[in-house]
Scaffold this active site. Sequence first.
Site, PDB file in Angstrom:
ATOM      1  N   LEU A 315       0.825  -1.200   0.000  1.00  0.00           N
ATOM      2  CA  LEU A 315       0.000   0.000   0.000  1.00  0.00           C
ATOM      3  C   LEU A 315       0.862   1.254   0.000  1.00  0.00           C
ATOM      4  O   LEU A 315       0.514   2.258  -0.627  1.00  0.00           O
ATOM      5  CB  LEU A 315      -0.933  -0.001   1.213  1.00  0.00           C
ATOM      6  CG  LEU A 315      -2.191  -0.865   1.089  1.00  0.00           C
ATOM      7  CD1 LEU A 315      -2.904  -0.949   2.424  1.00  0.00           C
ATOM      8  CD2 LEU A 315      -3.123  -0.313   0.031  1.00  0.00           C
ATOM      9  N   LYS A 363      -6.474  -7.942 -14.515  1.00  0.00           N
ATOM     10  CA  LYS A 363      -5.128  -8.417 -14.860  1.00  0.00           C
ATOM     11  C   LYS A 363      -4.418  -8.884 -13.599  1.00  0.00           C
ATOM     12  O   LYS A 363      -4.179  -8.106 -12.676  1.00  0.00           O
ATOM     13  CB  LYS A 363      -4.330  -7.295 -15.538  1.00  0.00           C
ATOM     14  CG  LYS A 363      -2.926  -7.665 -15.965  1.00  0.00           C
ATOM     15  CD  LYS A 363      -2.263  -6.457 -16.621  1.00  0.00           C
ATOM     16  CE  LYS A 363      -0.831  -6.765 -17.046  1.00  0.00           C
ATOM     17  NZ  LYS A 363      -0.183  -5.574 -17.650  1.00  0.00           N
ATOM     18  N   ASP A 455       5.354  -1.542 -26.338  1.00  0.00           N
ATOM     19  CA  ASP A 455       4.799  -2.841 -26.732  1.00  0.00           C
ATOM     20  C   ASP A 455       3.562  -2.661 -27.614  1.00  0.00           C
ATOM     21  O   ASP A 455       2.551  -3.336 -27.413  1.00  0.00           O
ATOM     22  CB  ASP A 455       4.468  -3.661 -25.484  1.00  0.00           C
ATOM     23  CG  ASP A 455       4.334  -5.153 -25.785  1.00  0.00           C
ATOM     24  OD1 ASP A 455       4.874  -5.605 -26.822  1.00  0.00           O
ATOM     25  OD2 ASP A 455       3.702  -5.865 -24.994  1.00  0.00           O
TER      26      ASP A 455
END
Length: 627
Positions: A315, A363, A455
């Site tokens: 965190l 993801k 990418d």
Amino acid sequence: MTTKLHHSSLLLFIFIVLFLHRSHAQPNTTGYSCTANQTEYPCRTYAFYRGGLVANYSDLASIGDLFGVSRLMIADPSNISTTALSAPLIADQPLFVPLTCSCNPTNGTSNISSANINYTIRAGDTFYGVSTGVFENLTSYQSVEVVNPELVPTNLTIGVDVVMPIFCKCPNQSVTSGGSNYLVSYVLQASDNLSSVASRFGVQEQSIVDINGNNTKPTETLFVPVSKLPNLTQPIVAAAAPAPTASVKKKRTGVILGLAIGIGVLGVLLILAIAFWVHRERSSQKRGAGGLEGVGEKPQAYGEKGSREMEVNLLADVTDCLDKYRVFGIDEIKEATEGFSSKCLIQGSVYKGCVDGEVFAIKKMKWNAYEELKILQKVNHGNLVRLEGFCIDPEDANCYLVYEFVASGSLHSWLHESGHRGRLDWRTRLRIAVDVANGLQYIHEHTRPRVVHKDIKSSNILLDANMRAKIANFGLAKSGCNAITMHIVGTQGYIAPEYLADGVVSTRMDVFSFGVVLLELVSGKEATDEEGRVMWAAAVEAFGGRSAEEIGRDERLRGWMDEALVKDSSCSVESVASVVSVGISCLNQDPSKRPSMVEIVYALCKSDDIFDISEDGLSADAQVLAR
């Protein structure tokens, strides 16, 4: 009296000679000086690293992460077979780790010759401990202090990034003329002498002395000149033990059955004990002051102390993001994905999940999402996939990035998979090209420092229900340009030549990849064929340079186009030729001669008068250019 004076002068002269020689042999603890305008910098070289000596770096993957290179980039020069890539290293196993050596400025008046490696401070780390332990004296704590003047060595914060200047040198003309291509960084051990080092590398002892002086002090770095890396002798990975024979299996059956019953009973008792303990802990937490809570989430129950500390650390890494994104609970993430069921898998490690009636793309990744979060929190554009929130799981040290769900899937599937192939008309393809160009133009021109995606490919371009394109997957993105890295990542067929050859990271590498995507949209061909040949090279040969003006260009273009476009009445050869011309310009071998994304957006939007597009399709910069 004269004789004594003569002897004294002679002793003074010998002392001065020895001092000067020692000064030549002994390196400055803050690094080896260099001249920034030397033609030999930067260069590729290697460091000799002893694997298996540091607990957290006992395999190729962890050492590769430490130096920012892949396992294969270490295995290949180190004579390690691909079958042993995941095997644990034995103590003192020899490795050649590739480095990009540069002449780097310091906060002083001189430059030092080093390969700057980013290292994240962990609990208990000191500059001395990391330089002598983790990096095995390939740098010094004094040098680390010099290149990190903003950090206080006695008060290092966990999670802060430190630049570790790994000592290296690039061969000058006198070295290369002698037949040496590399100066390998080698740290002298107590058992070493110049003769043994020369024997290990297969070179003459004098060649080492010529560069380093007659220095044999342990823990100092020697630069060993080699024409090629020596063939390291590696341990043989033991083959798996043969399976037990049928007779042996039969004899063991009774014993195994008895053990299984006993273990089963113990397991049941253990589970009951754990359940009782968990219930008691949760009850005590409810009676206490309460635990750490996520934004808008139910209080989380935490297990062991280590898990709590891990979550606090994770965190702390994303504190800046807490007020911008929703923090999901791990339980609702698991429920949304049915426990990460294969039924919910979209591709790779991305799952489709529904939370409170809203569909997301989730993801799953190990905890290396800080850079991606840092970049995503400063971008906001309609042609970039939007991050909705994230979740951390301290038990497994996983992080989950929760994105908007883009309904129609990837451009790659629409161009190359049988279910969709041929269904995109020319106008839709042009619209997709402009959307992607707008998204790239935004991250290149309107972020500070500029963001390089690194990418760009058809599988990272997603299409929504209206077939509008959004750029996804910022996992490899880098904030800042014109850097050099040895950690070459990407997809074959899309990688810019300068990045593949020299590790140069700039916005122009995204331009190159976008050029490949343009050619995919026109041709319907994969970026690489089944034999690994890149599609863009054939396109440049067919339509680049003088080929663009040759008679018969239209016929060649029709033969190269996607069959679906040949049949599309709205698709003119002139329009396709214009887009191919933009694509070819993006593929220029000289990055400085590639167009900017602003120029590309403008060129695409005016490439076809049949393509009815208003100024809403142009970015603000492209609108200015159009006027």
